[in-house]
Design a protein around this motif. Sequence first.
Motif, PDB file in Angstrom:
ATOM      1  N   GLU A  56      28.027 -20.151   2.248  1.00 17.27           N
ATOM      2  CA  GLU A  56      26.647 -19.730   2.493  1.00 17.27           C
ATOM      3  C   GLU A  56      26.281 -18.456   1.745  1.00 17.27           C
ATOM      4  OE1 GLU A  56      29.251 -17.509   5.299  1.00 17.27           O
ATOM      5  OE2 GLU A  56      29.129 -19.583   4.591  1.00 17.27           O
ATOM      6  N   ARG A  57      27.265 -17.737   1.255  1.00 16.90           N
ATOM      7  CA  ARG A  57      27.000 -16.500   0.519  1.00 16.90           C
ATOM      8  C   ARG A  57      26.741 -16.736  -0.968  1.00 16.90           C
ATOM      9  NH1 ARG A  57      31.333 -11.882   2.522  1.00 16.90           N
ATOM     10  NH2 ARG A  57      30.839 -11.914   4.754  1.00 16.90           N
ATOM     11  N   VAL A  58      27.049 -17.918  -1.438  1.00 17.49           N
ATOM     12  CA  VAL A  58      27.028 -18.189  -2.879  1.00 17.49           C
ATOM     13  C   VAL A  58      25.630 -18.619  -3.310  1.00 17.49           C
ATOM     14  CG1 VAL A  58      28.003 -19.571  -4.744  1.00 17.49           C
ATOM     15  CG2 VAL A  58      29.464 -18.809  -2.845  1.00 17.49           C
ATOM     16  N   ALA A  59      24.997 -17.791  -4.139  1.00 16.87           N
ATOM     17  CA  ALA A  59      23.691 -18.151  -4.682  1.00 16.87           C
ATOM     18  C   ALA A  59      23.842 -19.099  -5.866  1.00 16.87           C
ATOM     19  CB  ALA A  59      22.936 -16.899  -5.108  1.00 16.87           C
ATOM     20  N   ALA A  60      24.875 -18.876  -6.676  1.00 22.02           N
ATOM     21  CA  ALA A  60      25.078 -19.692  -7.869  1.00 22.02           C
ATOM     22  C   ALA A  60      26.435 -19.361  -8.470  1.00 22.02           C
ATOM     23  CB  ALA A  60      23.972 -19.449  -8.892  1.00 22.02           C
ATOM     24  N   LEU A  61      26.821 -20.155  -9.460  1.00 19.41           N
ATOM     25  CA  LEU A  61      28.054 -19.932 -10.211  1.00 19.41           C
ATOM     26  C   LEU A  61      27.735 -19.917 -11.703  1.00 19.41           C
ATOM     27  CD1 LEU A  61      30.455 -22.478  -8.429  1.00 19.41           C
ATOM     28  CD2 LEU A  61      30.240 -20.027  -7.945  1.00 19.41           C
ATOM     29  N   PRO A 121      24.124 -24.180  -7.557  1.00 14.77           N
ATOM     30  CA  PRO A 121      23.520 -24.115  -8.896  1.00 14.77           C
ATOM     31  C   PRO A 121      24.531 -23.512  -9.873  1.00 14.77           C
ATOM     32  CG  PRO A 121      22.006 -23.292  -7.231  1.00 14.77           C
ATOM     33  CD  PRO A 121      23.323 -23.477  -6.544  1.00 14.77           C
ATOM     34  N   THR A 122      24.718 -24.162 -11.013  1.00 17.71           N
ATOM     35  CA  THR A 122      25.806 -23.762 -11.903  1.00 17.71           C
ATOM     36  C   THR A 122      25.373 -23.772 -13.356  1.00 17.71           C
ATOM     37  OG1 THR A 122      27.469 -24.650 -10.371  1.00 17.71           O
ATOM     38  CG2 THR A 122      28.165 -24.275 -12.639  1.00 17.71           C
ATOM     39  N   LEU A 123      25.704 -22.680 -14.031  1.00 15.20           N
ATOM     40  CA  LEU A 123      25.568 -22.566 -15.481  1.00 15.20           C
ATOM     41  C   LEU A 123      26.972 -22.546 -16.068  1.00 15.20           C
ATOM     42  CD1 LEU A 123      23.997 -21.867 -18.148  1.00 15.20           C
ATOM     43  CD2 LEU A 123      24.308 -19.446 -17.509  1.00 15.20           C
ATOM     44  N   ILE A 124      27.234 -23.427 -17.031  1.00 16.03           N
ATOM     45  CA  ILE A 124      28.519 -23.449 -17.728  1.00 16.03           C
ATOM     46  C   ILE A 124      28.282 -22.993 -19.158  1.00 16.03           C
ATOM     47  CG2 ILE A 124      30.518 -24.837 -18.410  1.00 16.03           C
ATOM     48  CD1 ILE A 124      29.678 -26.858 -16.212  1.00 16.03           C
ATOM     49  N   VAL A 125      28.879 -21.867 -19.528  1.00 21.10           N
ATOM     50  CA  VAL A 125      28.861 -21.384 -20.912  1.00 21.10           C
ATOM     51  C   VAL A 125      30.315 -21.357 -21.370  1.00 21.10           C
ATOM     52  CG1 VAL A 125      26.695 -20.110 -20.846  1.00 21.10           C
ATOM     53  CG2 VAL A 125      28.761 -18.990 -20.037  1.00 21.10           C
ATOM     54  N   TRP A 126      30.609 -21.943 -22.508  1.00 21.38           N
ATOM     55  CA  TRP A 126      32.005 -22.224 -22.844  1.00 21.38           C
ATOM     56  C   TRP A 126      32.287 -21.999 -24.324  1.00 21.38           C
ATOM     57  CZ3 TRP A 126      34.755 -23.922 -18.568  1.00 21.38           C
ATOM     58  CH2 TRP A 126      36.097 -24.268 -18.770  1.00 21.38           C
ATOM     59  N   GLY A 127      33.452 -21.392 -24.574  1.00 20.69           N
ATOM     60  CA  GLY A 127      33.959 -21.291 -25.930  1.00 20.69           C
ATOM     61  C   GLY A 127      34.969 -22.395 -26.172  1.00 20.69           C
ATOM     62  N   PRO A 128      34.661 -23.418 -26.937  1.00 24.61           N
ATOM     63  CA  PRO A 128      35.554 -24.561 -27.085  1.00 24.61           C
ATOM     64  C   PRO A 128      36.804 -24.290 -27.921  1.00 24.61           C
ATOM     65  CG  PRO A 128      33.619 -24.847 -28.463  1.00 24.61           C
ATOM     66  CD  PRO A 128      33.368 -23.627 -27.633  1.00 24.61           C
ATOM     67  N   HIS A 129      36.827 -23.191 -28.675  1.00 18.80           N
ATOM     68  CA  HIS A 129      38.009 -22.858 -29.469  1.00 18.80           C
ATOM     69  C   HIS A 129      39.022 -22.147 -28.570  1.00 18.80           C
ATOM     70  CE1 HIS A 129      35.974 -24.052 -33.154  1.00 18.80           C
ATOM     71  NE2 HIS A 129      34.938 -23.299 -32.792  1.00 18.80           N
ATOM     72  N   ASP A 130      39.631 -22.931 -27.691  1.00 14.59           N
ATOM     73  CA  ASP A 130      40.472 -22.394 -26.624  1.00 14.59           C
ATOM     74  C   ASP A 130      41.644 -23.345 -26.414  1.00 14.59           C
ATOM     75  OD1 ASP A 130      41.624 -21.527 -24.229  1.00 14.59           O
ATOM     76  OD2 ASP A 130      39.698 -21.111 -23.267  1.00 14.59           O
TER      77      ASP A 130
END
Length: 288
Positions: free
Chosen positions: A117-122, A229-238
């Motif tokens: 319940e505390r999580v607004a987003a990830l 609600p989730t935003l995924i930002v990713w560096g694929p060179h991993d």
Amino acid sequence: MPDVPVTHSRVDVDGIHTFYRQAGPPEAPVVLLPHGYPSSSFQYRNLMPALGDRWRLIAPDLPGFGYTRADDFAYTFDAYAGFLRRFVDTLELTRYTIYLQDYGSQFGLRLAMSAPERVAALVIQNGDIYEDEHGPKYAPLKKMWADPSPQALADVAANVSEAGFRAEFLGEVPETIADRISPDLWTLSWAQVGRPPGPQNLVRLLADQRTTVDWFPRQQAYLRDHQPPTLIVWGPHDGYMPEGAARAYLRDLPDAELHLLGGGHWLLETHLAEVVALMRDFLGRVRW
């Protein structure tokens, strides 16, 4: 891009004199920034002033990293998850978005699961919970997890060094952008944890990472059941967490926003402006 001052403070958490960085108005919506291995709150030094005009960003140095000394700490994932929970309670944070990256994704997800319940987003950035999408760089770790013999431990321990840290931070980033990654990252990190018993503590933590795999199904279920609600930002060179590790989240979060950028594991070093723009748009739409 805003340039809000970042302040530096300490707070007592279970007797541990905990260092943390903070930016933004005290009453603004909170973005919690647990760091990854082998870094510290230093990894967020550029993100915080860029978002602090509208949000309150808080980044602790977890025990044994950065400026938080804790030689008697357990150095297990359970211990860090519990510590992050108590840090949040000590600062009386009751609603927040959590930035999930590297080891910080494990601690942050367990925090989210403990009080959904505390999580607004990830915001998820190169933090994986899908074993079938692990990259090839996990191979020596998995060998140690399967057979924690002295030799296997020694092979992993050899990378707990300044040279090993340098390799972690540079990773598989293309040469054309590798010069954006500051050598301060590995130099400072090693200066802070390199004296005994720091390296031995980190080897214990690396060995305990095998326990995270058992948490993956529970973490996936949390995402599936609660749909934050989730935003995924990713560096694929991993080499640990390639593109597939990012796309795997869509199995449980089909409405998540996914953005594959051109960097690697430490995306804030190479693609800060892009991440800031995406986060500003996303956070501006979050229901706090």
